[in-house]
Design a protein around this motif. Sequence first.
Motif, PDB file in Angstrom:
ATOM      1  N   SER A 226       0.743  -1.209   0.174  1.00  0.00           N
ATOM      2  CA  SER A 226      -0.033   0.088  -0.109  1.00  0.00           C
ATOM      3  C   SER A 226       0.858   1.364   0.045  1.00  0.00           C
ATOM      4  N   TYR A 227       0.115   2.345  -0.586  1.00  0.00           N
ATOM      5  CA  TYR A 227       1.059   3.603  -0.548  1.00  0.00           C
ATOM      6  C   TYR A 227       0.090   4.982  -0.475  1.00  0.00           C
ATOM      7  N   LYS A 228       0.540   5.982   0.051  1.00  0.00           N
ATOM      8  CA  LYS A 228      -0.303   7.201   0.307  1.00  0.00           C
ATOM      9  C   LYS A 228      -0.511   7.792  -0.644  1.00  0.00           C
ATOM     10  N   TRP A 229      -0.021   7.643  -2.165  1.00  0.00           N
ATOM     11  CA  TRP A 229      -0.149   8.493  -3.139  1.00  0.00           C
ATOM     12  C   TRP A 229      -0.594   7.625  -4.365  1.00  0.00           C
ATOM     13  N   ARG A 230      -1.361   8.080  -5.062  1.00  0.00           N
ATOM     14  CA  ARG A 230      -1.730   7.046  -6.355  1.00  0.00           C
ATOM     15  C   ARG A 230      -0.459   7.044  -7.299  1.00  0.00           C
ATOM     16  N   ASN A 231       0.404   8.056  -7.362  1.00  0.00           N
ATOM     17  CA  ASN A 231       1.552   8.225  -8.439  1.00  0.00           C
ATOM     18  C   ASN A 231       2.640   6.794  -8.023  1.00  0.00           C
ATOM     19  N   ASN A 232       2.906   6.801  -6.642  1.00  0.00           N
ATOM     20  CA  ASN A 232       3.775   6.113  -6.106  1.00  0.00           C
ATOM     21  C   ASN A 232       3.135   4.439  -6.268  1.00  0.00           C
ATOM     22  N   LEU A 233       1.978   4.255  -6.479  1.00  0.00           N
ATOM     23  CA  LEU A 233       1.310   3.059  -6.770  1.00  0.00           C
ATOM     24  C   LEU A 233       1.793   2.795  -8.334  1.00  0.00           C
ATOM     25  N   ARG A 234       1.383   3.857  -9.076  1.00  0.00           N
ATOM     26  CA  ARG A 234       1.916   3.589 -10.418  1.00  0.00           C
ATOM     27  C   ARG A 234       3.217   3.339 -10.833  1.00  0.00           C
ATOM     28  N   THR A 235       3.928   3.873  -9.855  1.00  0.00           N
ATOM     29  CA  THR A 235       5.425   3.576 -10.124  1.00  0.00           C
ATOM     30  C   THR A 235       5.708   2.032  -9.760  1.00  0.00           C
ATOM     31  N   HIS A 236       4.966   1.688  -8.859  1.00  0.00           N
ATOM     32  CA  HIS A 236       5.262   0.259  -8.200  1.00  0.00           C
ATOM     33  C   HIS A 236       4.885  -0.931  -9.314  1.00  0.00           C
ATOM     34  N   ILE A 237       3.583  -0.611  -9.714  1.00  0.00           N
ATOM     35  CA  ILE A 237       3.056  -1.453 -10.678  1.00  0.00           C
ATOM     36  C   ILE A 237       4.155  -1.571 -11.964  1.00  0.00           C
ATOM     37  N   MET A 238       4.902  -0.559 -12.215  1.00  0.00           N
ATOM     38  CA  MET A 238       5.793  -0.706 -13.502  1.00  0.00           C
ATOM     39  C   MET A 238       6.923  -1.806 -13.248  1.00  0.00           C
ATOM     40  N   VAL A 239       7.174  -2.205 -11.567  1.00  0.00           N
ATOM     41  CA  VAL A 239       8.163  -3.162 -11.102  1.00  0.00           C
ATOM     42  C   VAL A 239       7.534  -4.725 -11.925  1.00  0.00           C
ATOM     43  N   HIS A 240       6.319  -4.652 -11.542  1.00  0.00           N
ATOM     44  CA  HIS A 240       5.588  -5.876 -12.107  1.00  0.00           C
ATOM     45  C   HIS A 240       5.462  -6.095 -13.585  1.00  0.00           C
ATOM     46  N   THR A 241       5.171  -5.174 -14.180  1.00  0.00           N
ATOM     47  CA  THR A 241       5.275  -5.234 -15.668  1.00  0.00           C
ATOM     48  C   THR A 241       6.407  -4.983 -16.378  1.00  0.00           C
ATOM     49  N   ASN A 242       7.298  -4.776 -15.584  1.00  0.00           N
ATOM     50  CA  ASN A 242       8.900  -4.480 -16.041  1.00  0.00           C
ATOM     51  C   ASN A 242       8.949  -3.337 -17.302  1.00  0.00           C
ATOM     52  N   VAL A 243       8.292  -2.306 -16.993  1.00  0.00           N
ATOM     53  CA  VAL A 243       8.236  -0.943 -17.791  1.00  0.00           C
ATOM     54  C   VAL A 243       9.460  -0.046 -17.177  1.00  0.00           C
ATOM     55  N   ARG A 244      10.381   0.094 -18.113  1.00  0.00           N
ATOM     56  CA  ARG A 244      11.553   0.904 -17.845  1.00  0.00           C
ATOM     57  C   ARG A 244      11.660   2.044 -18.752  1.00  0.00           C
ATOM     58  N   PRO A 245      11.259   3.225 -18.764  1.00  0.00           N
ATOM     59  CA  PRO A 245      11.028   4.283 -19.753  1.00  0.00           C
ATOM     60  C   PRO A 245      12.477   4.963 -19.946  1.00  0.00           C
ATOM     61  N   TYR A 246      13.272   4.909 -18.583  1.00  0.00           N
ATOM     62  CA  TYR A 246      14.561   5.821 -18.699  1.00  0.00           C
ATOM     63  C   TYR A 246      15.621   4.985 -18.879  1.00  0.00           C
TER      64      TYR A 246
END
Length: 390
Positions: free
Chosen positions: A343-363
Amino acid sequence: MATKTWKIEKDLCRCCHAEGTFDNLAEPRTFLEKEEVYSDMLRECLDLDIPPVPGELCAITYSICNACITRLRDACNFKKQVQDCEQRFMTLYYKNAIQGLNTETVVKEELEVSIDDNHSDDDIETIVLKKEEDDDDDSFMDRDDDDDDMSEDFAITKKPTTSMKTRSKPKAKPKAPPVKKEKPQPQPKKKAEPKPVKEKKGPVLYDDFTGTFDEAGGKTFTCNACGKVFGKRGNFSQHYRQVHLKQRPKLRGCRFCDVKVSPNLRAFHMEKHGLPAPSCGVCGKKFARPSEVLSHQRFYHMGEANYRCEPCDIGFMKNSGLQRHMAKHKSDKPFKCELCHKSYKWRNNLRTHIMVHTNVRPYVCKVCDKAFIQSSNLKYHMTTKHPNDD
């Protein structure tokens, strides 16, 4: 309560309270081969007298910035333009050199003309006759009722067919008896049909948000698409329209070139043509509008804040910023991951965390092609692994 102090590090513009390296109000400057004294221009054009303060603050607080100089110069030029136009207008007016549309009516004078039988038809056209003053009382009483409406002086505009002396008066036509009009029978009233509701003109307000109230009664609007928080519904609608619906604002043309830019980038584009963008005189930060400069200086350099956090005494200019900060003082974390239940306090942190599961690395690193999820991780990688590469 501690008193607030204003620390001035550079010159202070007395017209907008910006700080920087500015020109003195009393020193003469040359612009387009003309000498200018800004204190005299303020006094003559705007009837404002700005006196210098004594002491060590005299030199650094008796100055004016370039943006205010431009506005003052435009005001003086406009005043001179109005004075010159008014002087030229009054000069031409008193010389009767100004002509307009002639709307006056010409009144013809009445003339007494004696008429002979030998006159031709063309000679007696448009002759004005006057009523005889020696009429008998009997002849006056014998007049018909229809002659009451005729004026005492009347003009003949048509050619007479008979002699003027033997002209007889027309006989009055008998009045027809009044016809009684029958009153129409009242018809049954029809039921009024409801008028269609007219659409109100104005900005469209979208409702894809989540509204929350704080303890003080203020309302915030959280975008359901990206999680950003706004203090006003209009700001959320603008964000939703431009970011998610891709309805960008109308572009405005430049008066110096053919490029069209948005209103937010217009000031930065005009710098290419020699017009400086509004900037802070203290830190040099540039803004799109002068009002943003004043808000920036009041908050960052003068310590003014509209909203303040009571636990940690941190100030904010907008209520939305205070609401985002207040989440730090709360223990609940409403945004949970469905895969690992983190769990996270902000939605943006949750979206960044989901990128770990989907292996999306834009940078991606340009040197070694290593990819990262967050931009901060890429910056840290560049400073530690590739410090000599840009």
